[in-house]
Design an enzyme around this catalytic site. Sequence first.
Site, PDB file in Angstrom:
ATOM      1  CG  ASN A   1      -2.175   0.845   0.990  1.00  0.00           C
ATOM      2  OD1 ASN A   1      -2.438   1.315  -0.113  1.00  0.00           O
ATOM      3  ND2 ASN A   1      -2.944   1.062   2.042  1.00  0.00           N
TER       4      ASN A   1
ATOM      5  CG  HIS B   1      -8.213   1.443   6.865  1.00  0.00           C
ATOM      6  ND1 HIS B   1      -7.074   2.189   7.026  1.00  0.00           N
ATOM      7  CD2 HIS B   1      -7.925   0.548   5.887  1.00  0.00           C
ATOM      8  CE1 HIS B   1      -6.130   1.763   6.192  1.00  0.00           C
ATOM      9  NE2 HIS B   1      -6.623   0.764   5.489  1.00  0.00           N
TER      10      HIS B   1
END
Length: 524
Positions: free
Chosen positions: A316, A352
């Site tokens: 990521n 998130h």
Amino acid sequence: MSVVAIAAAAVGASEAALRLILGQLLGYPLMLLYRQKIASQQTTVQHLYFFLTGLLAGWWVIGGDVKHSLYAIMTTYMILVVAGGTFTSVVVSFVFNFGYLLVGYYFTESEGYDICWTMPHCVLSLRLIGLTFDCYDGERGKTDGTETLSKDQQKSAIEEIPSFLEMLSHCFFIGGYFVGPQIQMKKYREFVSPTYQESLPGSPLPYGFKRLCLGLCYMVVHVVGSMYLPADWPASDSFYNSWLLTKMVLLPVWCKFILAKYLFVWLFAEGVCVISGLSFNGVKEGGFIDWKGCANVKVGRLEGSTNFGHVIESFNINTNNWVAVYVYKRLKFMGSRTISQVTTLVFLAVWHGFHSGYYLTFFNEFLTVKVEREFLSIWSRSAKVEKWLQDPQIVLTCKILGWCWVFFIFPHCFISFALLTYNRFLPAYFSTYFFMYVLFFTWPLWKGGMKNFLGGPEKEKRPPGSGNMEKIEETVEGNGDILIKKDIQDKNENNSMEFDHEIDPELEKDLTADVERKEDKKDV
């Protein structure tokens, strides 16, 4: 029942997931058409092409909820028009875009992973927040001079507020709309120039299709592997009733199957960006053409990781770089590097969603990196270790042991991220007797014994006034590319490791070039 729903049921996937995959794969023929017919057209034509194709693809994947993207883009544009490149626009944009995302999470979040409008919106929120920061930096550069901007800010600062069409094109570009990567407006403006494709030193097609093929391989691994070890396996009776040794052996395999889901989607998106030409990142030493400007994973580095620093810097990476540039480094005014780290990790966790598993995962990351860093500090200063490493066989053995360390411990960090809710991941951790936490929380008890066994550096005479600094290491901390600088003191081992928000530009340039040369040879 739609054709997509029937196909999804046949392979054991949800219709939403299959639509996402097909929507991302649609980017390949669209980019090939772009290269053939659109790339040489005027910038306005290109903007219209990317906006309309991305909007239609988004509508096909998430339906009418694509309107939320339009609302966010329109509001951010109005903020920039009214407030311009000011600190006020940054604050208002941050509060609006991040708040819009969190409200979306509140109304759509379930106990599992949700493929709905919040998925592309979490990417979009960062892009719009970053855009207002870039306008703010551009305005500061005009009034105070570019020397007041950091190296990262100079790369992304824009002096003119983008038009509404530019923002629509930038945000709906199909290579980055669904799952990223983050694309800065300054780079995007260069990309949509009619002469951009002609300026490229070679064709990006071979590398782009390599990333597509690699993504397809990971997709097969995920689909086939999930048939035997599904995502919720650690929350199943099968897991609870297995022997502890069986759990420890199968957890890493399960983790690989689950991670493959993220890797193949990122690789699909990267391939689209590569084929478009957007990912061109310059020509490196030896004439090597770098097409990795939009990479979100370094496959070779990730699969061969021998410590968790390698994992963080290879997984990521695009999103983590965004957080480093727009959050971590801008918190320098707080005067505390620890607070900056914690604030950045909290930001990532909230971004998130609200599930407790996200927060525990980032705590696990912080704990793992801390223990590993302290061990490697002792290891790197040991004269005994230095003698051992003169033997190539011992070097190879250490690499294998390092790989095993990551392979077997990482799944325990990841359980909470995969299961999300505490009523699912706590029984899973209990079933493993909280192995990872026992290992890490007892580290202070056996740290001294490890230090005594390995010993310190050989004592040597130094000229009066010489410093104690042995070396400066650049590493990555947080959920990825958060640059830190560690000064290792050989006469004060009990001091906490210090790190700065910035690193000397020349040193950073040399280290980055060296890492890139190694990655170019190593990565797939």
